[in-house]
Design a protein around this motif. Structure first.
Motif, mmCIF file in Angstrom:
data_model
loop_
_atom_site.group_PDB
_atom_site.id
_atom_site.type_symbol
_atom_site.label_atom_id
_atom_site.label_comp_id
_atom_site.label_asym_id
_atom_site.label_seq_id
_atom_site.Cartn_x
_atom_site.Cartn_y
_atom_site.Cartn_z
ATOM 1 N N THR A 25 -23.477 -18.130 10.595
ATOM 2 C CA THR A 25 -24.025 -17.204 9.254
ATOM 3 C C THR A 25 -25.633 -17.076 9.183
ATOM 4 O O THR A 25 -25.897 -18.482 8.562
ATOM 5 C CB THR A 25 -23.177 -17.188 8.175
ATOM 6 N N ALA A 47 -23.030 -13.788 12.136
ATOM 7 C CA ALA A 47 -23.034 -12.960 11.097
ATOM 8 C C ALA A 47 -24.540 -13.138 10.363
ATOM 9 O O ALA A 47 -25.084 -14.075 10.428
ATOM 10 C CB ALA A 47 -21.964 -13.465 10.148
ATOM 11 N N GLU A 49 -25.898 -12.768 6.406
ATOM 12 C CA GLU A 49 -25.860 -12.642 4.824
ATOM 13 C C GLU A 49 -27.297 -12.247 4.213
ATOM 14 O O GLU A 49 -28.106 -13.051 4.268
ATOM 15 C CB GLU A 49 -25.322 -13.739 4.117
ATOM 16 N N THR A 79 -22.737 -9.320 3.862
ATOM 17 C CA THR A 79 -22.447 -9.785 5.126
ATOM 18 C C THR A 79 -21.820 -9.062 5.953
ATOM 19 O O THR A 79 -20.993 -8.332 5.922
ATOM 20 C CB THR A 79 -21.560 -11.279 4.753
ATOM 21 N N LEU A 81 -20.807 -9.058 10.271
ATOM 22 C CA LEU A 81 -20.400 -9.882 11.635
ATOM 23 C C LEU A 81 -20.581 -8.916 12.757
ATOM 24 O O LEU A 81 -20.372 -7.711 12.996
ATOM 25 C CB LEU A 81 -18.945 -10.087 11.495
ATOM 26 N N THR A 83 -20.329 -8.062 16.487
ATOM 27 C CA THR A 83 -19.338 -8.305 17.584
ATOM 28 C C THR A 83 -19.850 -7.901 18.855
ATOM 29 O O THR A 83 -19.285 -8.026 19.912
ATOM 30 C CB THR A 83 -17.932 -7.778 17.312
#
Length: 204
Positions: A25, A47, A49, A79, A81, A83
């Motif tokens: 992250t 991810a 943030e 946040t 993610l 993919t």
């Protein structure tokens, strides 16, 4: 032989069970009307943030609508993610000169492809106010001749940082104010017959 085969097989199972990479992250701070750090290259599964450090609300909004933080007040976070590999340019909706890019790379490096910005833009220098040196960012939609100049309040040109051909994409220049005293200065970026001007404050 059976014992040796079992040992080899067990080793293979252990190796296959180990993850190839750990998801990360990444933290991006929104401060002084800039995303810090700016351009990021991350892996699929990572991810980001975003945290707003300014007193004014900002957003982190992708140009293609993949993610949108909505308005973030001071110290609020968002946040997302990632993919899918690809290049994700994004901006702040209330302050469209705040722009940056996230490149998401898959296992084979897919997504690490440069994408030219859609238009000529400059970003607010960072940090601002600054002491001694600051970074000036700008984006070019195509190759061309670029000038980056610094002026004082009287309109006098102090220095030319760039005067030459540059490629399409996002660029950053560092200006070191050296022995100049505190005050307000302006940076002007010229490209393809157009110019954009930003205001910055030197505090010593």
């Amino acid at each position: 032989m059976k014992l040796a085969s079992m040992i080899v097989f067990s080793s293979l199972v252990i190796l296959m069970a180990m993850p190839s990479a750990m998801a990360v992250t990444w933290e991006v701070e929104i401060e002084d009307f800039a995303f810090v750090p700016g351009r990021l290259r991350i892996n699929v599964g990572d991810a980001i943030e975003w945290r707003n450090r300014d007193d004014i609300s900002h957003t982190a909004t992708s140009d293609n609508g993949v993610f949108n933080s909505g308005l973030l007040a001071r110290d609020q976070t968002f946040t997302f993610l990632f993919t899918e590999p690809g290049v994700y340019p994004y901006h702040c909706t209330p302050h469209p000169t705040m722009r940056d890019t996230i490149t998401v790379v898959g296992p084979t490096g897919v997504g690490d492809l440069p994408v030219a910005p859609r238009e000529f833009e400059i970003a607010q220098n960072y940090p601002n106010p600054f002491n001694a040196s600051t970074t000036i960012g700008f984006s070019l939609p195509s190759d061309g001749r670029v000038t980056v100049e610094i002026f004082n309040l009287l309109g006098q040109r102090l220095v030319t940082l760039v005067d030459g051909e540059m490629s399409a994409g996002s660029h950053r220049m560092i200006w070191d104010a050296g022995e100049l005293q505190s005050g307000v200065f302006f940076y002007r970026v010229g490209f393809d017959g157009q110019s954009r001007t930003g205001r910055m404050t030197l505090l010593k």
